[in-house]
Design an enzyme around this catalytic site. Structure first.
Site, PDB file in Angstrom:
ATOM      1  N   HIS A 170      -1.927  -5.457   1.374  1.00  0.00           N
ATOM      2  CA  HIS A 170      -3.192  -6.132   1.096  1.00  0.00           C
ATOM      3  C   HIS A 170      -2.876  -7.526   0.597  1.00  0.00           C
ATOM      4  O   HIS A 170      -1.926  -7.715  -0.160  1.00  0.00           O
ATOM      5  CB  HIS A 170      -3.979  -5.388  -0.006  1.00  0.00           C
ATOM      6  N   ASN A 215      -1.890  -0.341   7.083  1.00  0.00           N
ATOM      7  CA  ASN A 215      -1.285  -1.601   7.529  1.00  0.00           C
ATOM      8  C   ASN A 215      -0.393  -2.256   6.469  1.00  0.00           C
ATOM      9  O   ASN A 215      -0.226  -3.470   6.444  1.00  0.00           O
ATOM     10  CB  ASN A 215      -2.368  -2.554   8.038  1.00  0.00           C
ATOM     11  N   LYS A 231       0.838  -1.201   0.000  1.00  0.00           N
ATOM     12  CA  LYS A 231       0.000   0.000   0.000  1.00  0.00           C
ATOM     13  C   LYS A 231       0.875   1.254   0.000  1.00  0.00           C
ATOM     14  O   LYS A 231       2.086   1.184   0.279  1.00  0.00           O
ATOM     15  CB  LYS A 231      -0.921  -0.032   1.225  1.00  0.00           C
ATOM     16  N   TYR A 242     -12.404  -2.475  -3.514  1.00  0.00           N
ATOM     17  CA  TYR A 242     -12.957  -2.397  -2.162  1.00  0.00           C
ATOM     18  C   TYR A 242     -14.486  -2.320  -2.141  1.00  0.00           C
ATOM     19  O   TYR A 242     -15.062  -1.827  -1.168  1.00  0.00           O
ATOM     20  CB  TYR A 242     -12.337  -1.206  -1.416  1.00  0.00           C
ATOM     21  N   GLU A 293      -9.451  -9.756  -8.145  1.00  0.00           N
ATOM     22  CA  GLU A 293      -8.526  -8.640  -7.893  1.00  0.00           C
ATOM     23  C   GLU A 293      -7.373  -8.615  -8.901  1.00  0.00           C
ATOM     24  O   GLU A 293      -6.944  -7.542  -9.330  1.00  0.00           O
ATOM     25  CB  GLU A 293      -7.984  -8.743  -6.458  1.00  0.00           C
TER      26      GLU A 293
HETATM   27  P1  DAT Z   1      -7.796  -6.917   5.344  1.00  0.00           P
HETATM   28  O1  DAT Z   1      -6.939  -5.886   4.624  1.00  0.00           O
HETATM   29  O2  DAT Z   1      -7.077  -7.515   6.516  1.00  0.00           O
HETATM   30  O3  DAT Z   1      -8.392  -7.942   4.402  1.00  0.00           O
HETATM   31  P2  DAT Z   1     -10.417  -5.676   5.386  1.00  0.00           P
HETATM   32  O4  DAT Z   1     -10.613  -6.209   4.004  1.00  0.00           O
HETATM   33  O5  DAT Z   1     -11.468  -5.995   6.407  1.00  0.00           O
HETATM   34  O6  DAT Z   1      -9.014  -6.110   5.988  1.00  0.00           O
HETATM   35  O7  DAT Z   1     -10.332  -4.078   5.321  1.00  0.00           O
HETATM   36  C1  DAT Z   1      -9.635  -3.421   4.283  1.00  0.00           C
HETATM   37  C2  DAT Z   1      -8.733  -2.366   4.884  1.00  0.00           C
HETATM   38  O8  DAT Z   1      -9.529  -1.332   5.520  1.00  0.00           O
HETATM   39  C3  DAT Z   1      -7.837  -2.887   5.995  1.00  0.00           C
HETATM   40  O9  DAT Z   1      -6.636  -3.424   5.494  1.00  0.00           O
HETATM   41  C4  DAT Z   1      -7.613  -1.669   6.855  1.00  0.00           C
HETATM   42  C5  DAT Z   1      -8.909  -0.921   6.740  1.00  0.00           C
HETATM   43  N1  DAT Z   1      -9.836  -1.242   7.842  1.00  0.00           N
HETATM   44  C6  DAT Z   1     -10.554  -2.381   7.994  1.00  0.00           C
HETATM   45  N2  DAT Z   1     -11.333  -2.333   9.081  1.00  0.00           N
HETATM   46  C7  DAT Z   1     -11.113  -1.122   9.648  1.00  0.00           C
HETATM   47  C8  DAT Z   1     -11.619  -0.451  10.804  1.00  0.00           C
HETATM   48  N3  DAT Z   1     -12.539  -1.020  11.591  1.00  0.00           N
HETATM   49  N4  DAT Z   1     -11.138   0.789  11.084  1.00  0.00           N
HETATM   50  C9  DAT Z   1     -10.227   1.386  10.279  1.00  0.00           C
HETATM   51  N5  DAT Z   1      -9.729   0.826   9.170  1.00  0.00           N
HETATM   52  C10 DAT Z   1     -10.146  -0.416   8.853  1.00  0.00           C
HETATM   53 MG    MG Z   2      -9.753  -7.667   2.840  1.00  0.00          MG
END
Ligand code: DAT
Ligand code: MG
Length: 147
Positions: free
Chosen positions: A127, A124, A17, A57, A138
């Site tokens: 991805h 974080n 990212k 997303y 994707e």
């Molecule tokens: P991942 O990237 O672990 O698959 P995800 O698909 O649930 O997680 O969410 C996409 C991204 O959005 C994630 O990498 C970080 C952000 N994110 C997810 N949940 C969040 C939250 N509750 N608060 C803030 N950012 C969040």
């Molecule tokens: Mg995800």
């Protein structure tokens, strides 16, 4: 003598990212992927278009962090990679660690290299696709004919 036939390897979509690229962690992420034994088979440095992020997303549209997430993902160049290996979808999720970098275990990419910066969206570093079906969807967004 030839080896016995095996099943075809799996593929996943990995993104370093914009925070990871900005912090100079692209090499460290790819190093961990390769050190695990997976193969990087496609690699691109690019700035995401809004249609790509909306498609990538789509499952998060309407959530409170969706707007900040899309803004963050467009904030600078990212590195997209197709990574190959048996079990790589789950294997890379395991290397990446938990979504919340505060909770992510030490030894994982997010646990070792990420932290909470007090922002509306977690930054974080990486991805990784969450299933084989997500991976194919994707990979098409970032490497397909319309990419
Ligand atoms: P991942 O990237 O672990 O698959 P995800 O698909 O649930 O997680 O969410 C996409 C991204 O959005 C994630 O990498 C970080 C952000 N994110 C997810 N949940 C969040 C939250 N509750 N608060 C803030 N950012 C969040
Ligand atoms: Mg995800």
């Amino acid at each position: 003598m030839s080896q016995p036939e095996t099943t075809a390897p799996d593929r996943t979509l990995v993104i370093v990212k914009p925070d990871g690229v900005r912090r100079g962690l692209t090499g460290e992420v790819l190093r961990r992927v390769e050190a695990k034994g997976y193969r990087v088979v496609e690699l691109r440095l690019l700035t995401a278009r809004s249609e790509q992020l909306a498609a990538h997303y789509a499952e998060h549209e309407g959530k409170p962090f969706y707007g900040p997430l899309v803004e963050f993902m467009s904030s600078g160049p990212l590195v997209a990679a197709v990574v190959e290996g048996h079990g790589v979808v789950q294997g890379f999720r395991s290397l990446a660690g938990a979504t919340d970098p505060t909770a992510a275990a030490p030894g994982t990419i997010r646990g070792d290299l990420g932290r909470d910066w007090g922002l509306k969206v977690q930054q974080n570093i990486v991805h990784g696709s969450d299933s084989a079906a997500s991976a194919e969807r994707e990979i098409d967004i970032w490497f397909g004919a319309g990419a």
